[in-house]
Design a protein around this motif. Sequence first.
Motif, mmCIF file in Angstrom:
data_model
loop_
_atom_site.group_PDB
_atom_site.id
_atom_site.type_symbol
_atom_site.label_atom_id
_atom_site.label_comp_id
_atom_site.label_asym_id
_atom_site.label_seq_id
_atom_site.Cartn_x
_atom_site.Cartn_y
_atom_site.Cartn_z
ATOM 1 N N CYS A 132 -69.772 -73.388 -75.018
ATOM 2 C CA CYS A 132 -71.101 -73.371 -74.401
ATOM 3 C C CYS A 132 -71.380 -72.007 -73.760
ATOM 4 O O CYS A 132 -72.491 -71.469 -73.864
ATOM 5 C CB CYS A 132 -71.203 -74.490 -73.371
ATOM 6 S SG CYS A 132 -72.785 -74.595 -72.503
ATOM 7 N N LYS A 133 -70.393 -71.427 -73.131
ATOM 8 C CA LYS A 133 -70.556 -70.130 -72.466
ATOM 9 C C LYS A 133 -70.853 -69.013 -73.460
ATOM 10 O O LYS A 133 -71.498 -68.017 -73.120
ATOM 11 C CB LYS A 133 -69.290 -69.796 -71.671
ATOM 12 C CG LYS A 133 -69.060 -70.702 -70.474
ATOM 13 C CD LYS A 133 -67.689 -70.481 -69.855
ATOM 14 C CE LYS A 133 -67.518 -69.059 -69.333
ATOM 15 N NZ LYS A 133 -66.233 -68.891 -68.639
ATOM 16 N N GLN A 134 -70.406 -69.187 -74.699
ATOM 17 C CA GLN A 134 -70.568 -68.138 -75.704
ATOM 18 C C GLN A 134 -71.932 -68.156 -76.381
ATOM 19 O O GLN A 134 -72.294 -67.196 -77.070
ATOM 20 C CB GLN A 134 -69.471 -68.273 -76.761
ATOM 21 C CG GLN A 134 -68.061 -68.042 -76.221
ATOM 22 C CD GLN A 134 -66.995 -68.374 -77.242
ATOM 23 O OE1 GLN A 134 -67.296 -68.747 -78.384
ATOM 24 N NE2 GLN A 134 -65.723 -68.247 -76.848
ATOM 25 N N ARG A 172 -77.558 -73.161 -74.299
ATOM 26 C CA ARG A 172 -76.468 -73.449 -73.368
ATOM 27 C C ARG A 172 -76.794 -74.677 -72.503
ATOM 28 O O ARG A 172 -75.948 -75.533 -72.267
ATOM 29 C CB ARG A 172 -76.201 -72.235 -72.472
ATOM 30 C CG ARG A 172 -75.578 -71.053 -73.201
ATOM 31 C CD ARG A 172 -75.006 -70.043 -72.222
ATOM 32 N NE ARG A 172 -76.025 -69.523 -71.317
ATOM 33 C CZ ARG A 172 -76.771 -68.455 -71.571
ATOM 34 N NH1 ARG A 172 -76.618 -67.785 -72.724
ATOM 35 N NH2 ARG A 172 -77.673 -68.027 -70.698
ATOM 36 N N SER A 173 -78.043 -74.740 -72.050
ATOM 37 C CA SER A 173 -78.448 -75.866 -71.205
ATOM 38 C C SER A 173 -78.397 -77.180 -71.987
ATOM 39 O O SER A 173 -77.967 -78.213 -71.462
ATOM 40 C CB SER A 173 -79.864 -75.638 -70.656
ATOM 41 O OG SER A 173 -79.918 -74.466 -69.861
ATOM 42 N N GLU A 174 -78.833 -77.120 -73.238
ATOM 43 C CA GLU A 174 -78.811 -78.322 -74.072
ATOM 44 C C GLU A 174 -77.374 -78.788 -74.323
ATOM 45 O O GLU A 174 -77.072 -79.987 -74.247
ATOM 46 C CB GLU A 174 -79.518 -78.041 -75.398
ATOM 47 C CG GLU A 174 -79.643 -79.270 -76.299
ATOM 48 C CD GLU A 174 -80.412 -78.966 -77.579
ATOM 49 O OE1 GLU A 174 -80.404 -79.827 -78.489
ATOM 50 O OE2 GLU A 174 -81.014 -77.859 -77.674
ATOM 51 N N MET A 175 -76.485 -77.841 -74.602
ATOM 52 C CA MET A 175 -75.101 -78.198 -74.839
ATOM 53 C C MET A 175 -74.432 -78.679 -73.541
ATOM 54 O O MET A 175 -73.596 -79.586 -73.558
ATOM 55 C CB MET A 175 -74.324 -77.016 -75.417
ATOM 56 C CG MET A 175 -72.899 -77.368 -75.808
ATOM 57 S SD MET A 175 -72.070 -76.061 -76.737
ATOM 58 C CE MET A 175 -70.495 -76.859 -77.080
ATOM 59 N N ASP A 220 -70.749 -80.521 -60.991
ATOM 60 C CA ASP A 220 -69.814 -79.666 -60.249
ATOM 61 C C ASP A 220 -68.543 -79.431 -61.058
ATOM 62 O O ASP A 220 -68.016 -78.313 -61.119
ATOM 63 C CB ASP A 220 -69.456 -80.321 -58.909
ATOM 64 C CG ASP A 220 -70.596 -80.239 -57.897
ATOM 65 O OD1 ASP A 220 -71.570 -79.502 -58.163
ATOM 66 O OD2 ASP A 220 -70.516 -80.910 -56.857
ATOM 67 N N HIS A 221 -68.060 -80.496 -61.693
ATOM 68 C CA HIS A 221 -66.849 -80.377 -62.507
ATOM 69 C C HIS A 221 -67.090 -79.461 -63.713
ATOM 70 O O HIS A 221 -66.201 -78.692 -64.102
ATOM 71 C CB HIS A 221 -66.390 -81.756 -62.977
ATOM 72 C CG HIS A 221 -65.838 -82.601 -61.874
ATOM 73 N ND1 HIS A 221 -65.418 -83.892 -62.065
ATOM 74 C CD2 HIS A 221 -65.610 -82.325 -60.562
ATOM 75 C CE1 HIS A 221 -64.973 -84.383 -60.913
ATOM 76 N NE2 HIS A 221 -65.090 -83.459 -59.998
ATOM 77 N N LEU A 222 -68.282 -79.566 -64.282
ATOM 78 C CA LEU A 222 -68.604 -78.692 -65.420
ATOM 79 C C LEU A 222 -68.538 -77.224 -65.004
ATOM 80 O O LEU A 222 -68.008 -76.381 -65.748
ATOM 81 C CB LEU A 222 -70.001 -79.030 -65.948
ATOM 82 C CG LEU A 222 -70.524 -78.138 -67.081
ATOM 83 C CD1 LEU A 222 -69.676 -78.309 -68.343
ATOM 84 C CD2 LEU A 222 -71.992 -78.438 -67.376
ATOM 85 N N TYR A 257 -66.587 -71.137 -62.814
ATOM 86 C CA TYR A 257 -67.692 -70.701 -61.946
ATOM 87 C C TYR A 257 -68.556 -69.633 -62.625
ATOM 88 O O TYR A 257 -69.178 -68.812 -61.958
ATOM 89 C CB TYR A 257 -67.161 -70.165 -60.612
ATOM 90 C CG TYR A 257 -66.299 -71.154 -59.863
ATOM 91 C CD1 TYR A 257 -66.871 -72.073 -58.982
ATOM 92 C CD2 TYR A 257 -64.919 -71.188 -60.053
ATOM 93 C CE1 TYR A 257 -66.086 -72.998 -58.313
ATOM 94 C CE2 TYR A 257 -64.130 -72.109 -59.378
ATOM 95 C CZ TYR A 257 -64.715 -73.011 -58.509
ATOM 96 O OH TYR A 257 -63.939 -73.918 -57.847
ATOM 97 N N ASP A 258 -68.605 -69.679 -63.927
ATOM 98 C CA ASP A 258 -69.388 -68.687 -64.673
ATOM 99 C C ASP A 258 -70.119 -69.397 -65.806
ATOM 100 O O ASP A 258 -69.647 -69.450 -66.940
ATOM 101 C CB ASP A 258 -68.474 -67.590 -65.227
ATOM 102 C CG ASP A 258 -69.252 -66.541 -66.017
ATOM 103 O OD1 ASP A 258 -70.476 -66.403 -65.773
ATOM 104 O OD2 ASP A 258 -68.641 -65.891 -66.880
ATOM 105 N N LEU A 259 -71.293 -69.976 -65.477
ATOM 106 C CA LEU A 259 -72.056 -70.725 -66.472
ATOM 107 C C LEU A 259 -73.539 -70.600 -66.134
ATOM 108 O O LEU A 259 -73.993 -71.066 -65.089
ATOM 109 C CB LEU A 259 -71.641 -72.194 -66.487
ATOM 110 C CG LEU A 259 -72.293 -73.060 -67.565
ATOM 111 C CD1 LEU A 259 -71.921 -72.567 -68.952
ATOM 112 C CD2 LEU A 259 -71.870 -74.527 -67.402
ATOM 113 N N ASP A 260 -74.286 -69.977 -67.033
ATOM 114 C CA ASP A 260 -75.714 -69.737 -66.828
ATOM 115 C C ASP A 260 -76.510 -70.782 -67.594
ATOM 116 O O ASP A 260 -76.850 -70.586 -68.766
ATOM 117 C CB ASP A 260 -76.082 -68.318 -67.283
ATOM 118 C CG ASP A 260 -77.546 -67.987 -67.014
ATOM 119 O OD1 ASP A 260 -78.154 -68.679 -66.173
ATOM 120 O OD2 ASP A 260 -78.067 -67.061 -67.654
#
Length: 221
Positions: free
Chosen positions: A26-28, A35-38, A65-67, A73-76
């Motif tokens: 997802c981060k890639q 990314r939001s959809e995934m 929070d777990h995601l 801690y790096d997810l846009d």
Amino acid sequence: MEYNTQKNKLHLPEYGRIIQQLVERCKQLSSREERSEMAMAIIDFMGQRNPQLRDEENYKHKLWDHLFILADYDLDVDSPYPFPTREQLAEPPKRMEYPKLQGDFKFYGKSILQLIEKAIELEQGDEKEALIEVIANNMKKSYNVYNKEHVTDDVIFRHLKELSENRLDLTGIETLEKSKIYYTTNNNNRNNNNRNQANNRNQSNNKRRHNNNNNNHKNRK
């Protein structure tokens, strides 16, 4: 062969490596929309893999929070909840304040104090008197269990007056029958005594009949 020790660290091992790999994938993704959809799909998958979380309050918030933790801690992505920071999660929980009971009456428990406050709020009447009897009953039982000794009603009345800060006084309620305090236990004891006496009488009668039958049989011989 690739060993687990050679793979990326699992930030939350309870979710397993599959979900960790999905988060990395997802981060890639280049598009925030993708990314939001995934991320939404991963949240649903996490909920299916851990159905016990659904019984907890705000479980959706916890999954998000777990995601974010799984993403290091790096997810846009677009999230319905604000993401936590490392500092927030590293902060130790606040110390819980234990309820303080008055004086040396801790053995009565916090529930007794709550019932006393409820009784004070009630208007004078049958409901108030019935609640006071319940409070005194439970106080007497708690006292006997904790102190392993018999306690008189007057002691319970004095403790009740002190716990209520003189706002609740059994002696001031004329219609309250003090004999009702611990009434159930006394009744049970009385019933048990009556039952034992009846059993003893039945045994004596049966023995007397048996002896009479033996005597009659001997006389006929």
